[in-house]
Scaffold this motif. Structure first.
Motif, short mmCIF file in Angstrom:
data_model
loop_
_atom_site.label_atom_id
_atom_site.label_comp_id
_atom_site.label_asym_id
_atom_site.label_seq_id
_atom_site.Cartn_x
_atom_site.Cartn_y
_atom_site.Cartn_z
N GLY A 293 -1.10 1.77 -0.26
CA GLY A 293 0.35 1.84 -0.34
C GLY A 293 0.85 1.22 -1.63
N ALA A 294 1.41 0.01 -1.53
CA ALA A 294 1.88 -0.68 -2.72
C ALA A 294 0.70 -1.02 -3.62
CB ALA A 294 2.63 -1.95 -2.33
N PHE A 295 0.97 -1.15 -4.93
CA PHE A 295 -0.10 -1.49 -5.86
C PHE A 295 0.47 -2.36 -6.97
CE2 PHE A 295 1.69 2.39 -7.69
CZ PHE A 295 1.82 2.04 -9.04
N ALA A 296 -0.44 -2.94 -7.74
CA ALA A 296 -0.05 -3.74 -8.90
C ALA A 296 -1.10 -3.54 -9.99
CB ALA A 296 0.07 -5.22 -8.55
N VAL A 297 -0.73 -3.83 -11.23
CA VAL A 297 -1.68 -3.88 -12.33
C VAL A 297 -1.84 -5.34 -12.71
CG1 VAL A 297 -2.19 -3.20 -14.69
CG2 VAL A 297 -1.09 -1.58 -13.13
N LEU A 298 -3.06 -5.85 -12.53
CA LEU A 298 -3.37 -7.25 -12.75
C LEU A 298 -4.04 -7.42 -14.12
CD1 LEU A 298 -3.73 -10.20 -11.63
CD2 LEU A 298 -5.92 -9.42 -10.70
N ARG A 299 -3.58 -8.39 -14.89
CA ARG A 299 -4.15 -8.67 -16.21
C ARG A 299 -4.89 -10.01 -16.16
NH1 ARG A 299 -3.11 -7.69 -21.87
NH2 ARG A 299 -3.43 -9.58 -23.13
N ALA A 300 -6.08 -10.04 -16.75
CA ALA A 300 -6.86 -11.27 -16.87
C ALA A 300 -7.20 -11.48 -18.34
CB ALA A 300 -8.14 -11.17 -16.05
N ASP A 301 -6.87 -12.66 -18.84
CA ASP A 301 -7.12 -12.95 -20.25
C ASP A 301 -7.51 -14.42 -20.38
OD1 ASP A 301 -7.29 -12.99 -22.98
OD2 ASP A 301 -5.15 -12.65 -23.36
#
Length: 604
Positions: A248-256
């Motif tokens: 359903g819902a989603f996100a774009v996760l950034r790792a740095d």
């Protein structure tokens, strides 16, 4: 008062002693007694070590200098580790040599001697080769986490990867060697020792394997060598799919460099109408092609093999945005519940508290009654996902929460509520070996997997109960007969549910009532297994056969009326069923109740 030994056991012991030369028999009795004492001492040290490690990782920030400096906890752990290793080594030395070897080779009478030798050898290898790198890493990683937060501590794992990998290999080899020890002998104490060691190894081996995988892949996945982006899907387990629930819902996760942040949030309607181009092979196409997983986002994760869904999501995202992602992660409200229990509640924009106790009910039941408008309801899901995710991101930087967070992640892992895939082939090869890989194993051996996909378009799997009983039967020249009994129960109430929850988008040609559900039920058997026949509620039924990653799969299209149970019984023949099966546990709202009956050993 001295305990006297009577009966057949005493006669067998005397016979064993009579077979050996008197001096050898006396040597075995004396060294066996000494070895038992050494093993008890090693066990005592290891228990104390476990308590010391737990205490050091739970130390709050006010105690961080002592842990970081290693002036108290670390030397104590080193002392206990050295002491346990020394005791185990002496037990191993005491049970080697000509007398013990000769005694262990005696037909039947030698079984307990072989077992004791094996236990001592396993303890020596575990204390000397497996535990040291794991235990020595704890104080340093704990100190790093207290100083900089969990992600930065995980970045430090990279240097430990070779030692962890070797520990995992040794642990797996020790377990393999232990499985070859006699399961029963004329000495109950030896049999109990073997059973206890086997239970401990069943817990230790996956842990060492996961530690080795984490040390190898976590630093790079957390952006140690450059930024990474991941597609994070929130699965709605009220509508079952192979990997858990509807994406359903989603996100774009950034790792740095260990810093985590979210670039955007969205819901599944954003990906409706997108066409993903990805070739997952002829076998995948044969099983799932009719459901159009490359053009129907809701059917993109029907397979329980998470890498299939992740590759599909990656292709969808690239088709939608033109951007490549470096991996995919799937979680569900059960994941959020376990983690929010540690972090405390998250707050929605309207002030509603999202807690460990209400997140499952609020997102998968109550919200359907709160919002009649579909767009408003989906917006609520996105806000709930955003609030929970941001609360968790703040928590991973808080050193006070480190031990509880790690325990919660372990619980998430055990329930199979988080799955991780990397687009990097080398990283994915390692992830696939661990608990978070979400893979359908393609290795031989007894196997039992119950997977359901909602075929009605309802949100009624919130009320679904599942049970699986795996019962081995008689041995034959072609393997062993196995009976797998699957019971599915629909607890949906007869009234009071919103139309969106009960609506039948499958438009069945027969009459249904609000609350009736329909499932595609898949049973995955071990490689080489065959189905002899099946019954549904006591009547013969034909199942649709298929194959996925080497597993025979048998599918039933099942109507499951409200307030009812249905029982599917499969009569199978498994080629390798002389031990307990691997159980595939699909994480839904209510956990699978699995029962494995004991199998009598097949004749040699």
């Amino acid at each position: 008062m001295r305990r006297r030994i009577h009966g057949p056991l005493a006669r067998k012991a005397l016979l064993a002693a009579a077979v050996l030369p008197p001096a050898a028999a006396a040597w075995i009795v004396a060294t066996g007694w000494l070895a038992a004492n050494e093993l008890r001492a090693a066990h005592h040290d290891l228990n104390a070590l476990r308590e010391s490690v737990a205490a050091s990782t739970s130390t709050g920030p006010s105690h961080a200098p002592a842990v970081a400096a290693g002036s108290a906890a670390e030397p104590d752990q080193e002392r206990l580790l050295r002491s346990a290793a020394a005791h185990a080594a002496r037990a191993h030395d005491l049970t080697t040599g000509p007398a013990w070897y000769t005694a262990s080779q005696l037909p039947f009478l030698g079984r307990p001697f072989e077992t004791v030798r094996g236990i001592a050898n396993a303890s020596h290898r575990l204390a000397g080769d497996v535990l040291p790198p794991l235990v020595r890493a704890v104080p340093r990683l704990s100190a790093d986490a207290h100083a900089s937060g969990v992600p930065h501590a995980l970045l430090e794992l990279e240097g430990e990867a070779p030692a962890f990998a070797r520990a995992a290999r040794v642990a797996a080899k020790v377990r393999d060697d232990t499985t070859r020890l006699p399961r029963s002998s004329w000495l109950p104490a030896a049999d109990r020792g073997r059973a206890q060691l086997s239970d401990q190894l069943d817990r230790l081996v996956p842990g060492t394997r996961d530690a080795a995988v984490a040390a190898s892949v976590m630093p790079s996945m957390l952006g140690a060598h450059g930024p990474r982006r991941y597609f994070l899907a929130f699965q709605n387990t009220a509508e079952a799919r192979g990997t858990g629930g509807l994406p359903g819902a989603f996100a774009v996760l950034r790792a740095d460099r260990g810093r985590l942040s979210f670039e955007r949030f969205g819901n599944n309607t954003e990906l409706d109408g997108i066409r993903a181009y990805v070739n997952l092979g002829a076998e995948f196409a044969d099983r799932y092609g009719n459901n159009e997983p490359g053009s129907a986002w809701a059917n993109s994760n029907m397979s329980p093999h998470f890498p299939y869904a992740a590759r599909m999501w990656s292709a969808y995202w690239r088709a939608h945005t033109g951007q490549r992602i470096d991996g995919a992660i799937a979680i569900d409200p059960g994941t959020l519940s376990l983690l929010l229990r540690v972090t405390g509640p998250a707050r929605l924009p309207d002030g509603t508290a999202l807690t460990a106790d209400n997140v499952m009910d609020l997102t998968e039941r109550t919200s359907y009654a709160m919002y009649a408008d579909t767009a408003e309801r989906k917006a609520f899901f996105v806000e709930a996902a955003r609030a929970a995710a941001e609360r968790l991101m703040g928590a991973v930087e808080d050193p006070k929460l480190l031990p509880a967070l790690l325990n919660a992640v372990r619980d998430v892992q055990q329930e199979g509520r988080m799955q991780v895939w990397s687009a990097d082939p080398a990283e994915e090869q390692l992830l696939a070996q661990g608990a978070f890989g979400g893979t359908l194993p393609d290795t031989p051996g007894p196997f039992a997997g119950l997977v359901v996909n909602n075929a009605a378009g309802t949100k009624l799997d919130y009320y679904l109960d599942r049970s699986l009983v795996w019962a081995p039967g008689a041995c034959t020249d072609t393997g062993r007969s196995v009976t797998a009994t699957v019971t599915l129960t629909n607890r949906a109430p007869t009234s009071g549910l919103p139309e969106y929850v009960t609506q039948r988008v499958d438009a069945p040609p027969y009459r249904t009532l609000p609350g009736d559900n329909r499932l595609l039920v898949d049973y995955y058997a071990g490689q080489g297994a065959t189905l002899e026949h099946a019954t549904l509620d006591g009547r013969r039924v034909e199942l649709i056969p298929g194959v996925e990653r080497g597993h025979p799969v048998y599918t039933l299209d099942l109507e499951l009326p409200r307030q009812s149970s249905r029982t599917l019984v499969l009569h199978l023949r498994e080629p390798e069923a002389d031990r307990a099966p691997t159980i595939l546990r699909q994480a839904l709202v209510t956990p699978l109740q699995a029962t494995v009956k004991q199998a009598a050993p097949c004749p040699a």
